[in-house]
Design a protein around this motif. Structure first.
Motif, PDB file in Angstrom:
ATOM      1  N   ASP A  76       2.767 -17.362  22.055  1.00  0.00           N
ATOM      2  CA  ASP A  76       3.181 -18.371  21.001  1.00  0.00           C
ATOM      3  C   ASP A  76       4.573 -17.903  20.246  1.00  0.00           C
ATOM      4  O   ASP A  76       4.579 -16.844  19.914  1.00  0.00           O
ATOM      5  CB  ASP A  76       2.085 -18.303  19.931  1.00  0.00           C
ATOM      6  N   SER A  77       5.522 -18.913  20.373  1.00  0.00           N
ATOM      7  CA  SER A  77       6.723 -18.442  19.947  1.00  0.00           C
ATOM      8  C   SER A  77       6.797 -17.922  18.556  1.00  0.00           C
ATOM      9  O   SER A  77       7.536 -17.203  18.065  1.00  0.00           O
ATOM     10  CB  SER A  77       7.682 -19.608  19.970  1.00  0.00           C
ATOM     11  N   ALA A  78       5.508 -18.172  17.739  1.00  0.00           N
ATOM     12  CA  ALA A  78       5.460 -17.550  16.491  1.00  0.00           C
ATOM     13  C   ALA A  78       5.533 -16.172  16.453  1.00  0.00           C
ATOM     14  O   ALA A  78       5.793 -15.362  15.290  1.00  0.00           O
ATOM     15  CB  ALA A  78       4.285 -18.105  15.463  1.00  0.00           C
ATOM     16  N   VAL A  79       5.223 -15.412  17.464  1.00  0.00           N
ATOM     17  CA  VAL A  79       5.123 -14.084  17.554  1.00  0.00           C
ATOM     18  C   VAL A  79       6.411 -13.467  17.360  1.00  0.00           C
ATOM     19  O   VAL A  79       6.485 -12.252  16.662  1.00  0.00           O
ATOM     20  CB  VAL A  79       4.376 -13.723  18.836  1.00  0.00           C
ATOM     21  N   THR A  80       7.675 -14.120  17.941  1.00  0.00           N
ATOM     22  CA  THR A  80       8.882 -13.685  17.920  1.00  0.00           C
ATOM     23  C   THR A  80       9.397 -13.557  16.483  1.00  0.00           C
ATOM     24  O   THR A  80      10.498 -12.907  16.147  1.00  0.00           O
ATOM     25  CB  THR A  80       9.641 -14.203  18.962  1.00  0.00           C
ATOM     26  N   ASP A  81       8.765 -14.229  15.605  1.00  0.00           N
ATOM     27  CA  ASP A  81       9.316 -14.383  14.068  1.00  0.00           C
ATOM     28  C   ASP A  81       8.784 -13.138  13.366  1.00  0.00           C
ATOM     29  O   ASP A  81       9.244 -12.875  12.227  1.00  0.00           O
ATOM     30  CB  ASP A  81       8.710 -15.850  13.232  1.00  0.00           C
ATOM     31  N   LEU A  82       7.758 -12.284  14.023  1.00  0.00           N
ATOM     32  CA  LEU A  82       7.052 -11.530  13.008  1.00  0.00           C
ATOM     33  C   LEU A  82       8.164  -9.922  13.169  1.00  0.00           C
ATOM     34  O   LEU A  82       8.642  -9.824  14.449  1.00  0.00           O
ATOM     35  CB  LEU A  82       5.954 -11.041  13.716  1.00  0.00           C
ATOM     36  N   THR A  83       8.441  -9.796  11.954  1.00  0.00           N
ATOM     37  CA  THR A  83       9.209  -8.205  12.207  1.00  0.00           C
ATOM     38  C   THR A  83       8.498  -7.296  11.389  1.00  0.00           C
ATOM     39  O   THR A  83       7.786  -7.408  10.374  1.00  0.00           O
ATOM     40  CB  THR A  83      10.595  -8.392  11.725  1.00  0.00           C
ATOM     41  N   PHE A  84       8.640  -5.795  11.625  1.00  0.00           N
ATOM     42  CA  PHE A  84       7.933  -4.781  11.027  1.00  0.00           C
ATOM     43  C   PHE A  84       8.639  -4.564   9.599  1.00  0.00           C
ATOM     44  O   PHE A  84       8.060  -4.282   8.538  1.00  0.00           O
ATOM     45  CB  PHE A  84       7.836  -3.419  11.787  1.00  0.00           C
ATOM     46  N   GLY A  85       9.999  -4.663   9.867  1.00  0.00           N
ATOM     47  CA  GLY A  85      10.691  -4.197   8.866  1.00  0.00           C
ATOM     48  C   GLY A  85      10.593  -2.670   8.118  1.00  0.00           C
ATOM     49  O   GLY A  85      10.204  -2.084   8.634  1.00  0.00           O
ATOM     50  N   ASP A  86      10.847  -2.713   6.828  1.00  0.00           N
ATOM     51  CA  ASP A  86      10.952  -1.427   6.134  1.00  0.00           C
ATOM     52  C   ASP A  86       9.631  -1.209   5.401  1.00  0.00           C
ATOM     53  O   ASP A  86       9.782  -0.590   4.141  1.00  0.00           O
ATOM     54  CB  ASP A  86      12.084  -1.321   5.327  1.00  0.00           C
ATOM     55  N   ARG A  87       8.583  -1.486   5.861  1.00  0.00           N
ATOM     56  CA  ARG A  87       7.159  -1.263   5.127  1.00  0.00           C
ATOM     57  C   ARG A  87       6.978   0.160   4.891  1.00  0.00           C
ATOM     58  O   ARG A  87       7.236   1.247   5.895  1.00  0.00           O
ATOM     59  CB  ARG A  87       6.289  -1.949   5.941  1.00  0.00           C
ATOM     60  N   ASP A  88       6.289   0.297   3.802  1.00  0.00           N
ATOM     61  CA  ASP A  88       5.897   1.766   3.659  1.00  0.00           C
ATOM     62  C   ASP A  88       4.170   1.900   3.813  1.00  0.00           C
ATOM     63  O   ASP A  88       3.440   1.246   3.169  1.00  0.00           O
ATOM     64  CB  ASP A  88       6.125   1.817   2.073  1.00  0.00           C
ATOM     65  N   ILE A  89       3.975   2.445   4.807  1.00  0.00           N
ATOM     66  CA  ILE A  89       2.632   2.301   5.422  1.00  0.00           C
ATOM     67  C   ILE A  89       1.779   3.604   5.181  1.00  0.00           C
ATOM     68  O   ILE A  89       2.337   4.719   5.224  1.00  0.00           O
ATOM     69  CB  ILE A  89       2.535   2.406   6.929  1.00  0.00           C
ATOM     70  N   ASP A  90       0.814   3.792   4.533  1.00  0.00           N
ATOM     71  CA  ASP A  90      -0.088   4.893   4.748  1.00  0.00           C
ATOM     72  C   ASP A  90      -1.151   4.764   5.991  1.00  0.00           C
ATOM     73  O   ASP A  90      -1.830   4.071   6.060  1.00  0.00           O
ATOM     74  CB  ASP A  90      -1.054   4.770   3.457  1.00  0.00           C
ATOM     75  N   TYR A  91      -0.829   5.769   6.818  1.00  0.00           N
ATOM     76  CA  TYR A  91      -1.427   5.758   8.108  1.00  0.00           C
ATOM     77  C   TYR A  91      -2.820   6.177   8.187  1.00  0.00           C
ATOM     78  O   TYR A  91      -3.491   6.017   9.009  1.00  0.00           O
ATOM     79  CB  TYR A  91      -0.682   6.771   9.029  1.00  0.00           C
ATOM     80  N   ASP A  92      -3.200   6.820   6.809  1.00  0.00           N
ATOM     81  CA  ASP A  92      -4.687   7.058   6.661  1.00  0.00           C
ATOM     82  C   ASP A  92      -5.394   5.829   6.353  1.00  0.00           C
ATOM     83  O   ASP A  92      -6.439   5.772   6.348  1.00  0.00           O
ATOM     84  CB  ASP A  92      -4.658   8.283   5.874  1.00  0.00           C
ATOM     85  N   SER A  93      -4.571   4.928   5.962  1.00  0.00           N
ATOM     86  CA  SER A  93      -5.415   3.639   5.509  1.00  0.00           C
ATOM     87  C   SER A  93      -5.827   2.680   6.282  1.00  0.00           C
ATOM     88  O   SER A  93      -5.200   2.135   7.072  1.00  0.00           O
ATOM     89  CB  SER A  93      -4.448   2.768   4.370  1.00  0.00           C
ATOM     90  N   VAL A  94      -7.239   2.693   6.429  1.00  0.00           N
ATOM     91  CA  VAL A  94      -7.896   1.909   7.700  1.00  0.00           C
ATOM     92  C   VAL A  94      -7.468   0.243   7.469  1.00  0.00           C
ATOM     93  O   VAL A  94      -7.137  -0.433   8.384  1.00  0.00           O
ATOM     94  CB  VAL A  94      -9.478   2.041   7.621  1.00  0.00           C
ATOM     95  N   ASP A  95      -7.602  -0.027   6.134  1.00  0.00           N
ATOM     96  CA  ASP A  95      -7.179  -1.474   5.752  1.00  0.00           C
ATOM     97  C   ASP A  95      -5.980  -1.676   6.201  1.00  0.00           C
ATOM     98  O   ASP A  95      -5.427  -2.856   6.642  1.00  0.00           O
ATOM     99  CB  ASP A  95      -7.688  -1.808   4.421  1.00  0.00           C
ATOM    100  N   GLN A  96      -4.798  -1.003   5.724  1.00  0.00           N
ATOM    101  CA  GLN A  96      -3.563  -1.421   6.036  1.00  0.00           C
ATOM    102  C   GLN A  96      -3.255  -1.286   7.611  1.00  0.00           C
ATOM    103  O   GLN A  96      -2.324  -2.461   7.886  1.00  0.00           O
ATOM    104  CB  GLN A  96      -2.567  -0.268   5.417  1.00  0.00           C
TER     105      GLN A  96
END
Lengths: 444, 444
Positions: B224-244
């Protein structure tokens, strides 16, 4: 790193198979695990030290003007047939046949391959001088692998190769390597003495081995005690200067220092008796000048200034990167464990919380951890629910050079304790002063 | 680095054996040299890019809380007999017999060895969660190695393994890897789309491949061409967070994106027609959850909270480090050569001296070189006696993203020229402004 999130499998028992102290401590400190005879996995702590050693080797090679590349671990047999070494090398070479029936081998050294790279691209003397090196895994099928990483079969080595127009230029490259090696070892806290040696299967006339004195060394060495007074120190070297490099070569190799292979009893006896030493040493590097031994049979020639083809003068120069870890431990330990020199320590300091769960102690430890990390240092924080004795024993075993001990009682007086692993001396000071002290030690 | 002191053997001719653009440019730019079929030497320029890619992979793994170690290239056959894969793996496994007649193999992957390390040391659930990874050379004896480093036999790969008490925890590890991989690829200037895939010889139920869209890709992909619109960018991720982590997993894998192995025509046709895409992709990574497939037969159990032994839930997660270099070039080049993304460029910028030997031009170049170096950047200074056209062609071929051009005429007006390799746009400015511009680009 917080110890509860790390993988540091220290052993209480001394493994029976380990005959020498470095092997024992590397196993007990959870640094390595044997995978097969003479083949090791580098567990996280061992891997960290390996990377620090590798990084120092890279930095000093680049400082000397040498250029890094990376050759593969597997080589085709054809190049070795060209040089004549395929049959000569003997059973230490691991020979392999691939699914297409082609002969491969796991490189034990790279003279042939680097000569092939050189001859494929370089045709004029104007590209010289040139020194290429890599740090890559090698394999030698030792009949009796032992002493852990000191005499393993799969081992990490830096090997560098110089290409020069004349013998004179190649001897400068030889001296330049000697100088860079002296710096390299000193940064790791080691004294490695260059000793005139035997060239073995690499070939060539000029060769020096670098030996670290240690009771468990595989070589008997004979030297004038004056050589151990020499230190390289913080000299500012112009690696292009033939004179500077030659002077250091002379300074470090004129006094008598030889392995049993080249030992000369008459010369040794000419040293004043009180300075004669017989000891054992661990080989941690070797430099060779071998002229046109590979360039002639393999056709590695350049067009000289007069337009005529000239085979290049070469040398090869090796540092045993994985073996160095064993050598450093042999040279620096006590009966409680390893004592890492600051240059190669896996973590810059340990933080020991005497009372995990105590609000003040936890907060003080977190603060030390955050501030040291922010300064670009890597502390190891022992945040386990464990008695102080166990925490101290772990820190002593894994050998971090500095420890900050934090407990509720000290904090009431506003102090923590900074302890040197080497001297065992402790000093009380404020947490801020402890941070400043550790930063000062590492220049961070 | 000054080009006259470097080893950059660029080729004028396009080598006949190279079928795809990345292979052609890597050969022409002097980045690799074939040693044997599917086995390459990484020449200095290629080695530098390889190290930059490796460094990004390390940094993102460590950010996610994963712990580096290093397993050897050679493995004993016994562990593979235990898991049953020694016979199953087929001819891609390079089998070796050492001088003592023992069966070894050149590791194509490390599930068995890491499971052995785990079971040797870990006995309690309290040590979990745990993810160990390494970046090591591997070997798969491809029947038809081709496309240069894209389908080589000896290749560098990051492979990581998670150990968890429950399936739920292991699925968090799976999501955590997905998140860290998205960041990793974006830092290299790549868009790599996670696609539901087939598990192959690793086994397991859940697996996603990461694919970079490129005409030369080995896999047909449907999305689906919509997937190529997704970018991760500069998000601040808590890798311990199951929900995030789960939310990012959902965001990036809900829209249809599959390889031909798992393609479902009916689902695909449910996408609005204008968003349906059929293209080709290069696989640059894969994540797996395979539960207790290795832990059960190999006895990798821990004592659970209730005191009973539980086989751990595992997954393995790979990034093709050496292959990524080819993928980046396939995704970023033009007809003049490579265009490196800033994140992986071997040198941060080039300095081209239009008139070597001219006092003003030489001095201005030296000054740029010194100031950029002092700022922690690595410029490549083309200081050869060569015409401007040749210097530009080399810079375009090797693909440094920024070039500073220095000539006597511009200097009379106090300016040099800063050129973007990607857009081809040039801008005149003072040497000081050029330095500030390059520093700003790299945050140096």
């Amino acid at each position: 790193m917080r110890l509860t999130r790390y993988f540091l499998p220290v052993l209480k028992e001394t493994p029976a198979e380990a005959q020498i102290v470095s092997h024992r401590y590397m196993l007990r400190a959870g640094m390595i695990k044997q995978a097969s005879a003479g083949i090791y996995s580098w567990l996280p702590l061992g891997y960290k030290v390996l990377k620090r050693i590798e990084q120092i080797v890279h930095e000093e090679q680049i400082r000397a003007g040498h250029i890094p590349l990376l050759m593969p671990t597997l080589q085709g047999a054809d190049l070795w047939r060209e040089s004549g070494r395929y049959d000569d090398y003997g059973e230490e070479m691991l020979r392999i046949t691939d699914r297409g029936g082609r002969d491969l081998l796991y490189g034990p050294t790279n003279e042939e391959m680097i000569t092939d790279i050189f001859r494929s691209y370089v045709s004029s003397y104007k590209a010289l001088p040139l020194t290429l090196y890599h740090i890559q895994w090698k394999f030698r099928d030792e009949i009796r692998p032992r002493f852990g990483v000191m005499r393993g079969r799969e081992f990490l080595m830096k090997d560098g190769y110089n290409f020069d127009l004349t013998k004179e230029d190649a001897l400068h490259a030889y001296n330049r390597h000697l100088v860079s090696y002296l710096r390299t070892y000193e940064r790791m806290g080691l004294q490695a003495i260059p000793m005139r040696a035997d060239s073995g299967p690499i070939g060539g006339d000029d060769t020096h081995e670098f030996l670290v004195l240690a009771e468990t060394g595989e070589s008997e060495v004979f030297y004038d005690s004056a050589v151990t007074d020499l230190t390289f120190g913080d000299r500012d070297i112009d690696y292009d200067s033939v004179d500077q490099c030659a002077a250091i070569m002379e300074e470090f190799t004129t006094k008598y220092a030889r392995t049993d292979e080249t030992h000369d009893e008459a010369l040794f006896n000419a040293i004043p008796e009180e300075r004669r030493r017989v000891a054992r040493g661990i080989e941690v590097g070797q430099i060779f000048y071998f002229g046109t031994k590979y360039s002639e049979p393999m056709g590695a020639t350049v067009q000289g200034p007069d337009g005529k083809p000239v085979p290049v003068h070469m040398g090869s120069h090796g540092i045993g990167v994985s073996r160095l870890m064993g050598a450093i431990i042999e040279a620096s330990h006590d009966d409680k464990g390893i004592i890492w020199p600051e240059g190669v320590t896996p973590f810059h300091c340990g933080i020991v919380n005497l009372k995990q769960g105590d609000g003040d102690a936890d907060a003080a430890c977190e603060n030390l951890y955050a501030q040291l990390t922010a300064a670009g240092l890597e502390p190891l924080y022992d945040d386990r629910e464990e008695r102080a004795g166990g925490k101290f024993a772990t820190m002593d075993l894994i050998g971090l050079p500095w420890r900050i001990t934090v407990g509720p009682r000290g904090l009431k007086n506003g102090v923590v304790e900074v302890t040197s692993r080497r001297t065992g001396e402790s000093e009380e000071m404020s947490p801020e002063a402890a941070i400043a002290r550790i930063r000062e030690i590492y220049g961070a």
